[in-house]
Design a protein around this motif. Structure first.
Motif, PDB file in Angstrom:
ATOM      1  N   ILE A 296     -32.297  -1.938  47.158  1.00  0.00           N
ATOM      2  CA  ILE A 296     -31.564  -3.047  47.779  1.00  0.00           C
ATOM      3  C   ILE A 296     -32.254  -4.338  47.344  1.00  0.00           C
ATOM      4  O   ILE A 296     -33.431  -4.567  47.656  1.00  0.00           O
ATOM      5  CB  ILE A 296     -31.548  -2.912  49.312  1.00  0.00           C
ATOM      6  N   HIS A 297     -31.533  -5.189  46.643  1.00  0.00           N
ATOM      7  CA  HIS A 297     -32.142  -6.364  46.015  1.00  0.00           C
ATOM      8  C   HIS A 297     -32.019  -7.633  46.840  1.00  0.00           C
ATOM      9  O   HIS A 297     -32.817  -8.564  46.677  1.00  0.00           O
ATOM     10  CB  HIS A 297     -31.506  -6.593  44.638  1.00  0.00           C
ATOM     11  N   VAL A 298     -31.013  -7.715  47.712  1.00  0.00           N
ATOM     12  CA  VAL A 298     -30.769  -8.906  48.532  1.00  0.00           C
ATOM     13  C   VAL A 298     -30.350  -8.428  49.920  1.00  0.00           C
ATOM     14  O   VAL A 298     -29.597  -7.446  50.038  1.00  0.00           O
ATOM     15  CB  VAL A 298     -29.659  -9.796  47.935  1.00  0.00           C
ATOM     16  N   ALA A 299     -30.812  -9.119  50.968  1.00  0.00           N
ATOM     17  CA  ALA A 299     -30.463  -8.700  52.331  1.00  0.00           C
ATOM     18  C   ALA A 299     -30.145  -9.909  53.199  1.00  0.00           C
ATOM     19  O   ALA A 299     -30.764 -10.970  53.051  1.00  0.00           O
ATOM     20  CB  ALA A 299     -31.608  -7.904  52.949  1.00  0.00           C
ATOM     21  N   ALA A 300     -29.171  -9.721  54.116  1.00  0.00           N
ATOM     22  CA  ALA A 300     -28.823 -10.749  55.103  1.00  0.00           C
ATOM     23  C   ALA A 300     -28.723 -10.074  56.464  1.00  0.00           C
ATOM     24  O   ALA A 300     -27.821  -9.261  56.695  1.00  0.00           O
ATOM     25  CB  ALA A 300     -27.516 -11.440  54.727  1.00  0.00           C
ATOM     26  N   SER A 301     -29.642 -10.411  57.362  1.00  0.00           N
ATOM     27  CA  SER A 301     -29.721  -9.800  58.696  1.00  0.00           C
ATOM     28  C   SER A 301     -29.286 -10.820  59.742  1.00  0.00           C
ATOM     29  O   SER A 301     -29.895 -11.883  59.875  1.00  0.00           O
ATOM     30  CB  SER A 301     -31.155  -9.337  58.975  1.00  0.00           C
ATOM     31  N   SER A 302     -28.240 -10.470  60.504  1.00  0.00           N
ATOM     32  CA  SER A 302     -27.668 -11.408  61.471  1.00  0.00           C
ATOM     33  C   SER A 302     -27.923 -10.952  62.904  1.00  0.00           C
ATOM     34  O   SER A 302     -27.683  -9.791  63.259  1.00  0.00           O
ATOM     35  CB  SER A 302     -26.162 -11.532  61.224  1.00  0.00           C
ATOM     36  N   CYS A 303     -28.399 -11.879  63.734  1.00  0.00           N
ATOM     37  CA  CYS A 303     -28.495 -11.699  65.188  1.00  0.00           C
ATOM     38  C   CYS A 303     -29.326 -10.487  65.598  1.00  0.00           C
ATOM     39  O   CYS A 303     -28.963  -9.754  66.525  1.00  0.00           O
ATOM     40  CB  CYS A 303     -27.095 -11.613  65.806  1.00  0.00           C
ATOM     41  N   TYR A 304     -30.433 -10.276  64.918  1.00  0.00           N
ATOM     42  CA  TYR A 304     -31.335  -9.197  65.332  1.00  0.00           C
ATOM     43  C   TYR A 304     -32.802  -9.609  65.307  1.00  0.00           C
ATOM     44  O   TYR A 304     -33.554  -9.309  66.239  1.00  0.00           O
ATOM     45  CB  TYR A 304     -31.179  -7.942  64.463  1.00  0.00           C
ATOM     46  N   TYR A 305     -33.256 -10.279  64.296  1.00  0.00           N
ATOM     47  CA  TYR A 305     -34.677 -10.539  64.039  1.00  0.00           C
ATOM     48  C   TYR A 305     -35.384 -11.102  65.274  1.00  0.00           C
ATOM     49  O   TYR A 305     -34.983 -12.121  65.827  1.00  0.00           O
ATOM     50  CB  TYR A 305     -34.770 -11.519  62.871  1.00  0.00           C
ATOM     51  N   GLY A 306     -36.436 -10.402  65.720  1.00  0.00           N
ATOM     52  CA  GLY A 306     -37.224 -10.850  66.871  1.00  0.00           C
ATOM     53  C   GLY A 306     -36.679 -10.446  68.223  1.00  0.00           C
ATOM     54  O   GLY A 306     -37.305 -10.744  69.249  1.00  0.00           O
ATOM     55  N   VAL A 307     -35.545  -9.764  68.266  1.00  0.00           N
ATOM     56  CA  VAL A 307     -34.930  -9.430  69.553  1.00  0.00           C
ATOM     57  C   VAL A 307     -35.833  -8.515  70.373  1.00  0.00           C
ATOM     58  O   VAL A 307     -36.076  -8.765  71.559  1.00  0.00           O
ATOM     59  CB  VAL A 307     -33.550  -8.761  69.342  1.00  0.00           C
ATOM     60  N   GLN A 308     -36.333  -7.451  69.768  1.00  0.00           N
ATOM     61  CA  GLN A 308     -37.145  -6.502  70.539  1.00  0.00           C
ATOM     62  C   GLN A 308     -38.507  -7.099  70.903  1.00  0.00           C
ATOM     63  O   GLN A 308     -39.056  -6.809  71.975  1.00  0.00           O
ATOM     64  CB  GLN A 308     -37.326  -5.190  69.760  1.00  0.00           C
ATOM     65  N   GLU A 309     -39.047  -7.926  70.035  1.00  0.00           N
ATOM     66  CA  GLU A 309     -40.292  -8.605  70.379  1.00  0.00           C
ATOM     67  C   GLU A 309     -40.116  -9.491  71.602  1.00  0.00           C
ATOM     68  O   GLU A 309     -40.997  -9.576  72.462  1.00  0.00           O
ATOM     69  CB  GLU A 309     -40.779  -9.437  69.186  1.00  0.00           C
TER      70      GLU A 309
END
Length: 400
Positions: free
Chosen positions: A285-298
């Protein structure tokens, strides 16, 4: 020997036994019980007397149990503040891209082990199936069923773009919790908007996998139940669902309409989680876009440690494998992270605080522009404009 002598010898033997018995009785101090039947009974031997033990009320140890609980709470607090274990296992070498990638491999292996990846079991020999289910002005739609593990298949929608004359980039579009590829695609796509069809519009082949969140014939908590049972077998639902994506890549990247050198992954919410962790483990996987998740569990963990959903609670989740450090396994590959300004506080604020640490992995490699953290005007939704701009830019940079 005649009968008389035989009788005589037997009689003498009996006499001898009787004499021996009397002598033994005399030696032990015992007398004929019949002769002493009116005498008081002798005291029982010490070995037959019931011992008297020390006793104490169980409540006397209550303070010790309270002390144990307090000690363990202090120990957990110590572990939460101790970064030494992370510093031992994650030791990036920034002198070159190649050395960096080699230096983070122990961390990658530790993360894989923590979730039980790869899950046990050989890939079945049966072929993958692609059944055409529809067609429109921009693409051809297939129902894909791809064997992954014994009795396990990856299922989802696979869409090939029309009017593309050369192999196209592939985009994995991952739905969120409680969703499905159909929810993310049909009837406007709900809060996914153009997360699935947007790739097809740009001339990309798109695979939208199905993950387990609910099933009509099963209890409402079937995901949690399956995850707990998988952990008894040394793996987890997270590991199995990552394997569904990576095994699907084995098949999809062999298809003639797909360019295997240009692969991206996008996802919303739970799909944003899978975008992070799958990209961390899958270098194709060369490119990624993560929406509305990063840091939620922290954020949830910080507020209430026990509020984190069980499938996010793998070993060392908040000591070694926080989202901001997992990004070290993606760098220097391009990563876009987005959050809605009107989304819940857990989906936004912790990510804002954590983003600089993730960015540092890119900055130290001289790849600052490959990392982007954006808070957009909106809620819990996929922000098409920023995500596709980032994906387009970086996939085009990989053109053959």
């Amino acid at each position: 020997m005649n009968r008389f002598n035989s009788f005589r010898y037997r009689s003498m033997g009996l006499l001898t036994l009787c004499c021996c018995g009397l002598l033994a009785t005399a030696a032990s101090g015992q007398t004929n019980p019949a002769a002493t039947s009116n005498a008081p009974a002798a005291a029982a031997p010490l070995s037959e007397q019931k011992p008297v033990y020390f006793e104490q009320d169980v409540a006397a140890s209550n303070p010790l149990r309270n002390a144990q609980a307090a000690e363990l709470e202090r120990y957990i607090a110590h572990l939460k503040s101790d970064a030494s274990r992370l510093q031992q296992i994650l030791t990036p070498d920034y002198t070159s891209i190649e050395k960096y990638q080699a230096s983070v491999e122990p961390y990658r292996r530790a993360f894989a082990q923590s979730i039980g990846y790869p899950p046990p079991g050989a890939v079945p020999a049966e072929p993958a199936q692609f059944e055409k289910i529809g067609e429109d002005a921009i693409g051809i739609y297939y129902r894909a069923i791809i064997p992954v593990l014994p009795e396990v298949h990856a299922e989802g929608l696979y869409i090939t773009p029309k009017n593309v004359t050369k192999p196209a980039p592939l985009v994995i579009a991952m739905h969120g919790g409680g969703g499905s590829p159909e929810v993310a695609l049909f009837k406007g796509g709900a809060n996914y908007h153009d997360m699935v069809r947007g790739g097809v519009k740009r001339g990309y082949a798109v695979f939208a996998p199905q993950h387990l969140f609910k099933a009509d014939a099963y209890p409402a908590d079937i995901r949690r139940q399956i995850d707990n049972r998988l952990r008894h077998q040394g793996t987890s639902i997270t590991a199995v669902e990552i394997a569904k994506i990576t095994r699907s890549l084995d098949v999809l990247l062999q298809r003639p309409e797909v360019d295997p050198t240009r692969v991206a992954m996008v996802g919303l919410s739970y799909g944003g989680f899978y975008t992070l962790v799958t990209t961390a483990l899958e270098p194709r996987i060369h490119v990624a876009a993560s929406s509305c998740y990063y840091g939620v569990q922290e954020s949830r963990y910080r507020e209430n440690e026990l509020s984190v959903p069980s499938d996010f609670c793998f070993m060392d989740r908040f000591s070694l494998f926080r989202d901001d450090d997992l990004v070290a396994l993606i760098a220097p590959r391009p990563l876009h992270i987005q959050a809605g300004k009107k989304d819940g506080v857990h989906h936004r604020e912790a990510g804002i605080e954590m983003a600089p640490r993730s960015a540092s992995y890119y900055e130290k490699l001289g790849k600052k522009t490959n990392f982007e953290h954006l808070v957009f005007e909106g809620g819990h939704e996929f922000h098409d404009a920023s995500a596709w701009r980032f994906v387009d830019q970086h996939l085009q940079g990989l053109s053959r």
